[in-house]
Design a protein around this motif. Structure first.
Motif, PDB file in Angstrom:
ATOM      1  N   ASN A  61      83.231 110.572  44.886  1.00 28.82           N
ATOM      2  CA  ASN A  61      84.674 110.520  45.089  1.00 28.82           C
ATOM      3  C   ASN A  61      84.947 110.147  46.536  1.00 28.82           C
ATOM      4  O   ASN A  61      84.307 110.665  47.450  1.00 28.82           O
ATOM      5  N   ALA A  62      85.853 109.227  46.730  1.00 32.56           N
ATOM      6  CA  ALA A  62      86.176 108.804  48.086  1.00 32.56           C
ATOM      7  C   ALA A  62      86.704 109.998  48.892  1.00 32.56           C
ATOM      8  O   ALA A  62      87.445 110.829  48.356  1.00 32.56           O
ATOM      9  N   PRO A  63      86.322 110.116  50.145  1.00 34.62           N
ATOM     10  CA  PRO A  63      86.839 111.219  50.970  1.00 34.62           C
ATOM     11  C   PRO A  63      88.340 111.096  51.176  1.00 34.62           C
ATOM     12  O   PRO A  63      88.918 109.999  51.078  1.00 34.62           O
ATOM     13  N   LYS A  64      88.962 112.214  51.463  1.00 36.82           N
ATOM     14  CA  LYS A  64      90.413 112.250  51.606  1.00 36.82           C
ATOM     15  C   LYS A  64      90.913 111.323  52.709  1.00 36.82           C
ATOM     16  O   LYS A  64      91.971 110.696  52.595  1.00 36.82           O
ATOM     17  N   LEU A  65      90.129 111.204  53.776  1.00 33.88           N
ATOM     18  CA  LEU A  65      90.549 110.391  54.909  1.00 33.88           C
ATOM     19  C   LEU A  65      90.251 108.908  54.721  1.00 33.88           C
ATOM     20  O   LEU A  65      90.767 108.079  55.474  1.00 33.88           O
ATOM     21  N   LEU A  66      89.407 108.573  53.746  1.00 34.36           N
ATOM     22  CA  LEU A  66      89.070 107.165  53.482  1.00 34.36           C
ATOM     23  C   LEU A  66      89.217 106.862  51.991  1.00 34.36           C
ATOM     24  O   LEU A  66      88.246 106.482  51.319  1.00 34.36           O
ATOM     25  N   PRO A  67      90.401 107.018  51.435  1.00 33.49           N
ATOM     26  CA  PRO A  67      90.562 106.811  49.988  1.00 33.49           C
ATOM     27  C   PRO A  67      90.381 105.360  49.553  1.00 33.49           C
ATOM     28  O   PRO A  67      90.096 105.088  48.384  1.00 33.49           O
ATOM     29  N   MET A  68      90.551 104.415  50.497  1.00 37.93           N
ATOM     30  CA  MET A  68      90.440 103.005  50.141  1.00 37.93           C
ATOM     31  C   MET A  68      89.017 102.591  49.778  1.00 37.93           C
ATOM     32  O   MET A  68      88.797 101.473  49.292  1.00 37.93           O
ATOM     33  N   LEU A  69      88.045 103.468  50.004  1.00 40.32           N
ATOM     34  CA  LEU A  69      86.679 103.149  49.575  1.00 40.32           C
ATOM     35  C   LEU A  69      86.609 102.934  48.073  1.00 40.32           C
ATOM     36  O   LEU A  69      85.741 102.207  47.588  1.00 40.32           O
ATOM     37  N   SER A  70      87.522 103.556  47.326  1.00 41.52           N
ATOM     38  CA  SER A  70      87.538 103.394  45.870  1.00 41.52           C
ATOM     39  C   SER A  70      87.927 101.974  45.458  1.00 41.52           C
ATOM     40  O   SER A  70      87.646 101.552  44.344  1.00 41.52           O
ATOM     41  N   TRP A  92     102.999  99.718  57.319  1.00 49.53           N
ATOM     42  CA  TRP A  92     102.354  98.418  57.227  1.00 49.53           C
ATOM     43  C   TRP A  92     102.931  97.663  56.026  1.00 49.53           C
ATOM     44  O   TRP A  92     102.505  97.832  54.905  1.00 49.53           O
ATOM     45  N   PHE A  93     103.943  96.826  56.259  1.00 47.59           N
ATOM     46  CA  PHE A  93     104.662  96.123  55.209  1.00 47.59           C
ATOM     47  C   PHE A  93     105.167  97.099  54.142  1.00 47.59           C
ATOM     48  O   PHE A  93     105.184  96.797  52.943  1.00 47.59           O
ATOM     49  N   GLY A  94     105.564  98.290  54.587  1.00 49.34           N
ATOM     50  CA  GLY A  94     106.115  99.291  53.679  1.00 49.34           C
ATOM     51  C   GLY A  94     105.103 100.202  53.033  1.00 49.34           C
ATOM     52  O   GLY A  94     105.480 101.108  52.285  1.00 49.34           O
ATOM     53  N   SER A  95     103.816  99.989  53.314  1.00 48.72           N
ATOM     54  CA  SER A  95     102.766 100.787  52.677  1.00 48.72           C
ATOM     55  C   SER A  95     101.818 101.349  53.722  1.00 48.72           C
ATOM     56  O   SER A  95     101.710 100.822  54.832  1.00 48.72           O
ATOM     57  N   ALA A  96     101.111 102.409  53.351  1.00 49.89           N
ATOM     58  CA  ALA A  96     100.140 103.037  54.238  1.00 49.89           C
ATOM     59  C   ALA A  96      98.788 102.351  54.110  1.00 49.89           C
ATOM     60  O   ALA A  96      98.423 101.831  53.049  1.00 49.89           O
ATOM     61  N   CYS A  97      98.037 102.353  55.180  1.00 48.53           N
ATOM     62  CA  CYS A  97      96.722 101.690  55.192  1.00 48.53           C
ATOM     63  C   CYS A  97      95.625 102.593  54.640  1.00 48.53           C
ATOM     64  O   CYS A  97      94.654 102.092  54.049  1.00 48.53           O
ATOM     65  N   CYS A  98      95.740 103.902  54.823  1.00 50.97           N
ATOM     66  CA  CYS A  98      94.652 104.820  54.473  1.00 50.97           C
ATOM     67  C   CYS A  98      95.157 106.019  53.685  1.00 50.97           C
ATOM     68  O   CYS A  98      94.712 107.148  53.910  1.00 50.97           O
ATOM     69  N   GLU A  99      96.074 105.785  52.780  1.00 49.76           N
ATOM     70  CA  GLU A  99      96.581 106.884  51.963  1.00 49.76           C
ATOM     71  C   GLU A  99      97.024 106.349  50.609  1.00 49.76           C
ATOM     72  O   GLU A  99      97.652 105.292  50.523  1.00 49.76           O
ATOM     73  N   LEU A 100      96.642 107.064  49.554  1.00 54.29           N
ATOM     74  CA  LEU A 100      97.001 106.677  48.196  1.00 54.29           C
ATOM     75  C   LEU A 100      98.027 107.640  47.626  1.00 54.29           C
ATOM     76  O   LEU A 100      98.116 108.791  48.042  1.00 54.29           O
ATOM     77  N   SER A 101      98.789 107.151  46.667  1.00 50.48           N
ATOM     78  CA  SER A 101      99.781 107.970  46.008  1.00 50.48           C
ATOM     79  C   SER A 101      99.822 107.613  44.527  1.00 50.48           C
ATOM     80  O   SER A 101      99.357 106.546  44.121  1.00 50.48           O
ATOM     81  N   VAL A 102     100.370 108.516  43.727  1.00 49.88           N
ATOM     82  CA  VAL A 102     100.501 108.295  42.286  1.00 49.88           C
ATOM     83  C   VAL A 102     101.960 107.968  41.976  1.00 49.88           C
ATOM     84  O   VAL A 102     102.856 108.740  42.320  1.00 49.88           O
ATOM     85  N   LYS A 103     102.187 106.824  41.353  1.00 51.20           N
ATOM     86  CA  LYS A 103     103.536 106.381  41.014  1.00 51.20           C
ATOM     87  C   LYS A 103     103.741 106.497  39.508  1.00 51.20           C
ATOM     88  O   LYS A 103     102.959 105.974  38.717  1.00 51.20           O
ATOM     89  N   ASP A 104     104.800 107.196  39.105  1.00 53.31           N
ATOM     90  CA  ASP A 104     105.105 107.355  37.687  1.00 53.31           C
ATOM     91  C   ASP A 104     105.579 106.038  37.079  1.00 53.31           C
ATOM     92  O   ASP A 104     106.263 105.242  37.728  1.00 53.31           O
ATOM     93  N   LYS A 105     105.223 105.841  35.820  1.00 54.62           N
ATOM     94  CA  LYS A 105     105.681 104.679  35.064  1.00 54.62           C
ATOM     95  C   LYS A 105     106.078 105.171  33.670  1.00 54.62           C
ATOM     96  O   LYS A 105     105.258 105.227  32.755  1.00 54.62           O
ATOM     97  N   VAL A 106     107.325 105.560  33.531  1.00 47.08           N
ATOM     98  CA  VAL A 106     107.829 106.169  32.302  1.00 47.08           C
ATOM     99  C   VAL A 106     108.433 105.095  31.400  1.00 47.08           C
ATOM    100  O   VAL A 106     109.203 104.245  31.855  1.00 47.08           O
ATOM    101  N   THR A 107     108.067 105.140  30.128  1.00 44.80           N
ATOM    102  CA  THR A 107     108.576 104.197  29.139  1.00 44.80           C
ATOM    103  C   THR A 107     109.182 104.970  27.977  1.00 44.80           C
ATOM    104  O   THR A 107     108.594 105.945  27.498  1.00 44.80           O
ATOM    105  N   VAL A 108     110.350 104.541  27.526  1.00 44.09           N
ATOM    106  CA  VAL A 108     111.015 105.122  26.357  1.00 44.09           C
ATOM    107  C   VAL A 108     111.252 104.007  25.343  1.00 44.09           C
ATOM    108  O   VAL A 108     111.849 102.976  25.672  1.00 44.09           O
TER     109      VAL A 108
END
Length: 211
Positions: A61-70, A113-129
């Motif tokens: 698992n990628a370390p918390k400080l370097l999630p982009m390794l994934s 960085w163009f609206g996004s972080a360089c070294c941090e990931l997040s989970v974005k919901d995608k809800v469909t009805v």
């Protein structure tokens, strides 16, 4: 005291009963939008979503400080915190008039960085009805790949797959989002999302889900 709001055709009627209880919510021009209770939508079934499984080649698992390794190395998976949030955000609700599901995605977190972080990931919901009378909701099939368990062990996966679409011409063609366009039924949402009007849902057990 019962209050009845009877309007012209095409309007929404709501009936209130004694004790403040809200009665049926009726949409005359589209019955599928109606509800048994005007102030809530009843959930009739809860389907267990498929769980994300990493393949045998993914050892860390990628370390918390370097999630982009994934993203850069196939042997690294997302950090555990991201995976837990990804799995806990999934749900599939069969409601009285529709089906609602969340297929969250992992993306770069908000940053500078163009609206996004360089070294941090997040989970974005995608809800469909999808309402049951939707023009592209006519067929629910189990399209799980052959030898799914073995392939999940080797390459990873998301569970078993259920597909919702609308087909014609003896099932050889499926309808696209725009009119006068059709594509072969073998095309999936993943390979051509702009042309396919189908929805693919990953579940724990596809045979139970389509019943």
């Amino acid at each position: 005291l019962a209050v009845h709001s009877n309007l012209k055709t095409g309007t929404k009627n709501q009936h209130l009963k004694m004790g403040g209880e809200v009665g049926p919510y009726i949409v005359e021009d589209r019955r599928m939008m109606s509800r048994v209770k005007g102030d809530r939508i009843r959930i009739t079934h809860i389907i267990e979503p498929g769980e994300r499984v990493k393949g045998c080649c993914t050892c860390f698992n990628a370390p918390k400080l370097l999630p982009m390794l994934s993203y850069w190395f196939c042997c690294f998976d997302y950090p555990k915190r991201v995976i837990n949030k990804l799995n806990s955000s999934k749900y599939i609700y069969v409601r009285e008039n529709s089906i609602e599901f969340n297929t969250p995605e992992v993306r770069a977190a908000n940053g500078l960085w163009f609206g996004s972080a360089c070294c941090e990931l997040s989970v974005k919901d995608k809800v469909t009805v999808i309402y049951f009378d939707d023009m592209h909701f006519s067929l629910v099939t189990d399209v799980t790949r052959p030898c799914n368990e073995s392939k999940m062990f080797c390459f990873g996966g998301k569970g078993e797959k259920v597909q919702i679409d609308s087909r014609f011409c003896c099932g050889l063609l499926k309808r696209a989002p725009c009119a006068y366009v059709c594509i072969p039924s073998c095309f999936s949402e993943e390979c051509c999302p702009c042309l396919v009007a189908s929805h693919e849902i990953y579940v724990e057990d596809a045979q139970i889900a389509i019943q």
